[in-house]
Design a protein around this motif. Structure first.
Motif, PDB file in Angstrom:
ATOM      1  N   ILE A 483       0.837  -1.211  -0.121  1.00  6.65           N
ATOM      2  CA  ILE A 483       0.057   0.043  -0.216  1.00  6.65           C
ATOM      3  C   ILE A 483       0.982   1.018   0.044  1.00  6.65           C
ATOM      4  CG2 ILE A 483      -2.124  -1.076   0.850  1.00  6.65           C
ATOM      5  CD1 ILE A 483      -1.132   0.261   3.920  1.00  6.65           C
ATOM      6  N   ALA A 484       2.265   1.241  -0.678  1.00  9.78           N
ATOM      7  CA  ALA A 484       2.967   2.221  -0.592  1.00  9.78           C
ATOM      8  C   ALA A 484       3.499   2.588   0.714  1.00  9.78           C
ATOM      9  CB  ALA A 484       2.262   3.161  -1.589  1.00  9.78           C
ATOM     10  N   MET A 485       3.488   2.146   1.662  1.00  8.72           N
ATOM     11  CA  MET A 485       4.303   2.486   2.936  1.00  8.72           C
ATOM     12  C   MET A 485       5.444   2.866   2.795  1.00  8.72           C
ATOM     13  SD  MET A 485       2.164   0.493   6.178  1.00  8.72           S
ATOM     14  CE  MET A 485       3.703   1.095   7.382  1.00  8.72           C
ATOM     15  N   ALA A 486       5.943   4.132   3.119  1.00 10.58           N
ATOM     16  CA  ALA A 486       7.303   4.529   3.191  1.00 10.58           C
ATOM     17  C   ALA A 486       8.030   4.768   4.732  1.00 10.58           C
ATOM     18  CB  ALA A 486       7.570   5.492   2.311  1.00 10.58           C
ATOM     19  N   GLY A 487       8.933   5.465   4.909  1.00 11.61           N
ATOM     20  CA  GLY A 487       9.401   5.708   6.135  1.00 11.61           C
ATOM     21  C   GLY A 487      11.074   5.768   6.193  1.00 11.61           C
ATOM     22  N   ASN A 488      11.682   6.581   6.693  1.00  8.44           N
ATOM     23  CA  ASN A 488      12.918   6.913   6.553  1.00  8.44           C
ATOM     24  C   ASN A 488      13.528   6.322   7.943  1.00  8.44           C
ATOM     25  OD1 ASN A 488      15.511   7.496   6.310  1.00  8.44           O
ATOM     26  ND2 ASN A 488      14.911   9.900   5.780  1.00  8.44           N
ATOM     27  N   LYS A 489      14.402   5.269   7.611  1.00 12.40           N
ATOM     28  CA  LYS A 489      15.277   4.557   8.617  1.00 12.40           C
ATOM     29  C   LYS A 489      16.148   5.517   9.373  1.00 12.40           C
ATOM     30  CE  LYS A 489      18.146   0.548   9.567  1.00 12.40           C
ATOM     31  NZ  LYS A 489      17.704  -0.060  10.736  1.00 12.40           N
ATOM     32  N   ASN A 490      16.822   6.452   8.666  1.00 11.02           N
ATOM     33  CA  ASN A 490      17.704   7.366   9.431  1.00 11.02           C
ATOM     34  C   ASN A 490      17.017   8.233  10.551  1.00 11.02           C
ATOM     35  OD1 ASN A 490      19.561   6.592   7.485  1.00 11.02           O
ATOM     36  ND2 ASN A 490      19.022   8.131   6.015  1.00 11.02           N
ATOM     37  N   GLU A 491      15.564   8.140  10.569  1.00  7.98           N
ATOM     38  CA  GLU A 491      15.004   8.761  11.624  1.00  7.98           C
ATOM     39  C   GLU A 491      14.596   7.859  12.819  1.00  7.98           C
ATOM     40  OE1 GLU A 491      11.505  10.323   9.797  1.00  7.98           O
ATOM     41  OE2 GLU A 491      12.447  11.787   8.544  1.00  7.98           O
ATOM     42  N   LYS A 515     -12.667  -0.020   0.147  1.00 10.31           N
ATOM     43  CA  LYS A 515     -13.301   1.162   0.558  1.00 10.31           C
ATOM     44  C   LYS A 515     -12.437   2.040   1.228  1.00 10.31           C
ATOM     45  CE  LYS A 515     -17.688   2.841   2.261  1.00 10.31           C
ATOM     46  NZ  LYS A 515     -18.867   2.742   2.918  1.00 10.31           N
ATOM     47  N   GLY A 516     -11.585   1.829   2.087  1.00  9.49           N
ATOM     48  CA  GLY A 516     -10.837   2.418   2.873  1.00  9.49           C
ATOM     49  C   GLY A 516      -9.533   3.074   2.290  1.00  9.49           C
ATOM     50  N   ARG A 517      -9.201   2.593   1.174  1.00  8.51           N
ATOM     51  CA  ARG A 517      -7.782   2.780   0.611  1.00  8.51           C
ATOM     52  C   ARG A 517      -7.770   4.084  -0.091  1.00  8.51           C
ATOM     53  NH1 ARG A 517      -7.909  -3.211  -1.410  1.00  8.51           N
ATOM     54  NH2 ARG A 517      -7.383  -4.073   0.780  1.00  8.51           N
ATOM     55  N   THR A 518      -6.770   4.801  -0.202  1.00  8.83           N
ATOM     56  CA  THR A 518      -6.555   5.859  -1.220  1.00  8.83           C
ATOM     57  C   THR A 518      -6.353   5.262  -2.556  1.00  8.83           C
ATOM     58  OG1 THR A 518      -4.253   5.928  -0.889  1.00  8.83           O
ATOM     59  CG2 THR A 518      -5.519   7.240   0.679  1.00  8.83           C
ATOM     60  N   ALA A 519      -6.266   6.031  -3.525  1.00  5.16           N
ATOM     61  CA  ALA A 519      -6.160   5.946  -4.827  1.00  5.16           C
ATOM     62  C   ALA A 519      -4.607   5.243  -5.035  1.00  5.16           C
ATOM     63  CB  ALA A 519      -6.027   6.978  -5.766  1.00  5.16           C
ATOM     64  N   GLU A 520      -3.681   5.889  -4.532  1.00  6.95           N
ATOM     65  CA  GLU A 520      -2.197   5.207  -4.443  1.00  6.95           C
ATOM     66  C   GLU A 520      -2.300   3.815  -3.848  1.00  6.95           C
ATOM     67  OE1 GLU A 520       1.780   7.254  -4.051  1.00  6.95           O
ATOM     68  OE2 GLU A 520       0.749   7.195  -1.855  1.00  6.95           O
ATOM     69  N   GLN A 521      -2.896   3.616  -2.581  1.00  4.29           N
ATOM     70  CA  GLN A 521      -2.748   2.478  -1.915  1.00  4.29           C
ATOM     71  C   GLN A 521      -3.429   1.446  -2.667  1.00  4.29           C
ATOM     72  OE1 GLN A 521      -4.636   3.641   1.686  1.00  4.29           O
ATOM     73  NE2 GLN A 521      -2.840   4.205   2.683  1.00  4.29           N
ATOM     74  N   GLN A 522      -4.549   1.848  -3.321  1.00  2.00           N
ATOM     75  CA  GLN A 522      -5.242   0.746  -4.340  1.00  2.00           C
ATOM     76  C   GLN A 522      -4.409   0.214  -5.262  1.00  2.00           C
ATOM     77  OE1 GLN A 522      -8.173  -0.359  -2.908  1.00  2.00           O
ATOM     78  NE2 GLN A 522      -7.923  -2.261  -4.584  1.00  2.00           N
ATOM     79  N   GLN A 523      -3.828   1.324  -6.108  1.00  3.80           N
ATOM     80  CA  GLN A 523      -3.115   0.835  -7.293  1.00  3.80           C
ATOM     81  C   GLN A 523      -1.851  -0.157  -6.979  1.00  3.80           C
ATOM     82  OE1 GLN A 523      -0.452   4.203  -8.346  1.00  3.80           O
ATOM     83  NE2 GLN A 523      -0.626   3.399 -10.700  1.00  3.80           N
ATOM     84  N   PHE A 524      -1.022   0.167  -5.589  1.00  4.51           N
ATOM     85  CA  PHE A 524      -0.168  -0.605  -5.135  1.00  4.51           C
ATOM     86  C   PHE A 524      -0.734  -2.344  -4.854  1.00  4.51           C
ATOM     87  CE2 PHE A 524       2.538   3.068  -5.423  1.00  4.51           C
ATOM     88  CZ  PHE A 524       3.923   2.601  -5.279  1.00  4.51           C
ATOM     89  N   PHE A 525      -1.794  -2.004  -4.150  1.00  2.00           N
ATOM     90  CA  PHE A 525      -2.436  -3.367  -3.780  1.00  2.00           C
ATOM     91  C   PHE A 525      -2.850  -4.077  -4.892  1.00  2.00           C
ATOM     92  CE2 PHE A 525      -5.937  -5.810  -2.399  1.00  2.00           C
ATOM     93  CZ  PHE A 525      -5.494  -6.439  -1.260  1.00  2.00           C
ATOM     94  N   ASP A 526      -3.591  -3.472  -5.673  1.00  2.22           N
ATOM     95  CA  ASP A 526      -4.180  -4.341  -6.712  1.00  2.22           C
ATOM     96  C   ASP A 526      -2.778  -5.129  -7.649  1.00  2.22           C
ATOM     97  OD1 ASP A 526      -6.728  -3.658  -6.416  1.00  2.22           O
ATOM     98  OD2 ASP A 526      -6.857  -2.200  -7.788  1.00  2.22           O
ATOM     99  N   PHE A 527      -1.792  -4.360  -7.725  1.00  2.00           N
ATOM    100  CA  PHE A 527      -0.958  -4.959  -8.688  1.00  2.00           C
ATOM    101  C   PHE A 527      -0.235  -6.242  -7.803  1.00  2.00           C
ATOM    102  CE2 PHE A 527       3.797  -5.118  -8.653  1.00  2.00           C
ATOM    103  CZ  PHE A 527       3.994  -5.666 -10.047  1.00  2.00           C
ATOM    104  N   THR A 528      -0.047  -5.890  -6.596  1.00  2.00           N
ATOM    105  CA  THR A 528       0.659  -6.840  -5.984  1.00  2.00           C
ATOM    106  C   THR A 528      -0.026  -8.019  -5.487  1.00  2.00           C
ATOM    107  OG1 THR A 528       1.598  -4.942  -4.232  1.00  2.00           O
ATOM    108  CG2 THR A 528       1.837  -7.271  -3.317  1.00  2.00           C
ATOM    109  N   SER A 529      -1.400  -7.839  -5.394  1.00  4.69           N
ATOM    110  CA  SER A 529      -2.479  -8.969  -5.437  1.00  4.69           C
ATOM    111  C   SER A 529      -2.423  -9.833  -6.536  1.00  4.69           C
ATOM    112  CB  SER A 529      -3.806  -8.523  -4.950  1.00  4.69           C
ATOM    113  OG  SER A 529      -4.629  -9.522  -4.810  1.00  4.69           O
ATOM    114  N   LYS A 530      -2.426  -9.016  -7.755  1.00  3.37           N
ATOM    115  CA  LYS A 530      -2.654  -9.837  -8.805  1.00  3.37           C
ATOM    116  C   LYS A 530      -1.330 -10.763  -9.180  1.00  3.37           C
ATOM    117  CE  LYS A 530      -3.851  -9.059 -13.734  1.00  3.37           C
ATOM    118  NZ  LYS A 530      -4.322  -7.945 -14.899  1.00  3.37           N
TER     119      LYS A 530
END
Length: 623
Positions: A483-491, A515-530
């Motif tokens: 779902i496109a989660m990021a986060g900087n390990k340097n922090e 229903k609860g996902r953003t458009a970006e999250q859905q794009q990443f999820f759909d590809f990964t699931s497929k």
């Protein structure tokens, strides 16, 4: 009615009851711990060593009921411990009784249960290259039971505002979201350690365990863990335990009263590892450097266990086997594998795989050279040079991780950059005894987030995930990537271990539901699931052979194939579209005429040159 006789009987009953109560209280006072708490009949290794712990318990003589043979009674310099080894060969499941005596008089007894094993337990199937493993940090995944977030018996309380604190995720939260994990195409689940970790701070990761026979109450109970296994098995999914052999936490109950001085490595007290794992096999290494790698503590809060002590080693072996039987586990991932005493850890691994011949264990061998990683895989010819065999079935492909962390930002064709990094990784597969049984990943709970490195670039995510899904080995996905989660390990580590959105009541974004996902999250999820749902259906990318071609113009082509199926993968890392001439790959294309792209459904005519879009991937099933 004879009241006199009644009163007399009543007094006798009360006296007997009082004696039984005192007897019971004496047992409780004398025995504070028994580990393993119970065992199983019919094990491959019939010898069972039971730890009894209590005040001056070693002053007693011990016998056991039902004609069971005591092989040995081992006392240490600490009188509060007894290690009693019994022979369970040919013994049926039953309850036995240990009697503790002084001056030939029984002072107290302790019941001990030998349970019936599950049918075909020894031959259980483990995870392999047909699986996709989903890695989660339970504290950060989903809070299914807010009532257990903090516990009076444990030091650290929940504070979701603290990136390094407890946030409340638990086993119930995992169970509630198994449908989500299954929808992704995952077939196996790897949670980071769930056993009790009573460190006063930073305990959420679970690697500083304080009780290795008990699930941390902030995650749930041992019974909840069994429920997790059962729910996974209903879905034909597998559970992998994250096991720690190298160290415990400083709050482990034994650290207050060590069985032996050398139960942990002491210098005396603390000295930190040098982290130089190459000293384990470096023929030029000094003895002191090798010692400090193996015996030094990983961090100050994690005392280093001494596997060269037979009592320690046997304790760890039996604890691991107990969890496999008790929780019906499907595999292990072993933390900091190459920091252990190399002889001790090989004995530990062999004992488990002797008991369960199909059981897979992947070790964290965080090194940056294929030869050094391959040394640790079972039956390595590199290890054999030094007469060493780790017996470890699988290692983690950190060099592939290193390559994927930079390759997709190198868009120009170069001698050793871009997709050449990926190609070069597989040129060294000859070093591994079993390259199909290697864990592949682009990130995990200790590394920089992939979507942080590549700024949530969907095209680069597609290329990397398609690669992991189709090369040799066992793919592992870290929670939130999909779902496109990021986060900087340097922090700080908390930044790469963020809460999964929707796992807590009141979260504004619930990515567990479409229903609860953003458009970006859905794009990443759909590809990964497929992608990973497809992967489950294609045996060529599970166990097929691999042929790859030197990247040209930063376009990498490789094939996975069996006698009946062939998959052609084309990765274009250029910023512009590229032409691909199938004639170069004729030795693998053979008589196939068409390739159907798994992702788009479009057909590619293999008789003619075709074009692949910029920074994209084609997964072609050949027909």
């Amino acid at each position: 009615m004879n009241l006199k006789g009644y009163n007399k009987k009543s007094k006798i009953v009360k006296a007997v009851t009082l004696l039984l109560l005192l007897f019971s209280l004496n047992t409780i006072a004398q025995i504070q711990r028994v580990e393993p708490p119970f065992w199983y009949a019919g094990m491959h290794n019939p010898e069972l060593q039971i730890l009894f712990y209590g005040k001056n318990i070693a002053e007693n003589e011990v016998t056991v009921s039902n004609g069971i043979s005591i092989k040995s009674i081992q006392k240490t310099e600490n009188p509060n411990y007894l290690f009693i080894t019994i022979d369970t060969k040919g013994i049926a499941a039953q309850e036995i009784v240990f009697s503790f005596s002084k001056n030939k008089k029984v002072i107290f007894t302790k019941k001990y249960t030998l349970k019936q094993r599950k049918e075909n337990s020894a031959s259980r199937k483990s995870y392999d290259a047909s699986d996709m493993i989903y890695l989660i940090m339970p504290d950060r995944f989903a809070n299914g039971n807010p009532k257990n977030d903090s516990q009076k018996s444990l030091a650290e309380t929940a504070n979701r505002n603290n990136p390094s604190g407890r946030h409340g995720g638990d086993i119930e939260g995992i169970i509630q979201n198994l449908d989500y994990i299954q929808e992704l195409g995952a077939t196996a689940l790897w949670p980071t350690p769930l056993c009790e970790d009573n460190d006063p701070q930073g305990s959420y990761h679970g690697y500083g365990q304080s009780d290795v026979y008990k699930i941390d109450p902030r995650y749930g109970t041992n019974e909840d863990y069994l429920k997790l296994t059962a729910e996974l098995h209903k879905r034909d999914m597998k559970l992998i335990m994250d096991y720690v052999t190298n160290h415990w936490g400083a709050k482990h109950w034994m650290l207050n009263d060590l069985p032996t001085y050398d139960w942990i490595h002491q210098f005396p007290g603390y000295a930190q590892t040098n982290y130089r794992m190459a000293t384990q096999f470096d023929t030029n290494a000094s003895k002191i450097d090798a010692k400090m790698c193996m015996d030094g503590w990983f961090v100050k809060s994690m005392p280093d266990l001494n596997q060269s002590n037979p009592l320690v080693l046997n304790y760890l072996i039996q604890n691991a086997i107990w969890w496999i039987e008790y929780a019906d586990l499907d595999g292990f991932r072993v933390d900091t594998y190459s920091y252990n005493d190399k002889i001790g850890i090989s004995k530990w691994t062999k004992a488990i795989t002797d008991e369960y011949p199909n059981f897979n264990i992947v070790g964290e061998v965080w090194m940056h050279d294929q030869a050094q990683m391959a040394y640790w895989q079972k039956d390595s010819k590199l290890g054999a040079i030094q007469n060493y065999n780790s017996y470890l079935p699988s290692v983690m492909d950190f060099t592939l991780h290193n390559a994927t962390s930079v390759a997709f930002n190198e868009n120009q064709a170069d001698w050793d950059k871009g997709l050449m990094r990926i190609y070069d990784n597989f040129t060294n597969d000859f070093l591994y005894p079993n390259p199909n049984n290697i864990l592949t990943f682009v990130e995990n709970h200790d590394t920089q987030r992939f979507n942080e490195i590549y700024k949530k670039d969907f095209k680069k995510y597609q290329m990397a995930m398609a690669l992991i899904a189709t090369v040799r080995g066992i793919p592992q996905l870290y929670y939130g990537s999909e779902i496109a989660m990021a986060g900087n390990k340097n922090e700080g580590d908390g930044a790469i271990r963020l809460d999964f959105p929707g796992g807590w009541n009141g979260d504004s974004n619930n990515a567990f539901t479409q229903k609860g996902r953003t458009a970006e999250q859905q794009q990443f999820f759909d590809f990964t699931s497929k992608l990973f749902q497809w992967r489950k259906t294609n045996e060529a990318v599970h166990f097929g052979k691999m042929t790859h071609y030197i990247p040209e113009n930063n376009v990498y082509v490789y094939f996975r194939y069996t006698d009946s199926k062939t998959v052609m993968v084309v990765v274009n890392n250029n910023l512009t579209s590229s032409a691909v001439n199938p004639k170069r790959f004729q030795e693998n294309i053979k008589d196939f005429k068409l390739g159907k792209d798994v992702l788009s459904g479009k057909a590619v005519d293999l008789n003619y040159e075709f074009t692949i879009e910029a920074q994209s991937v084609l997964l072609l099933e050949l027909e």
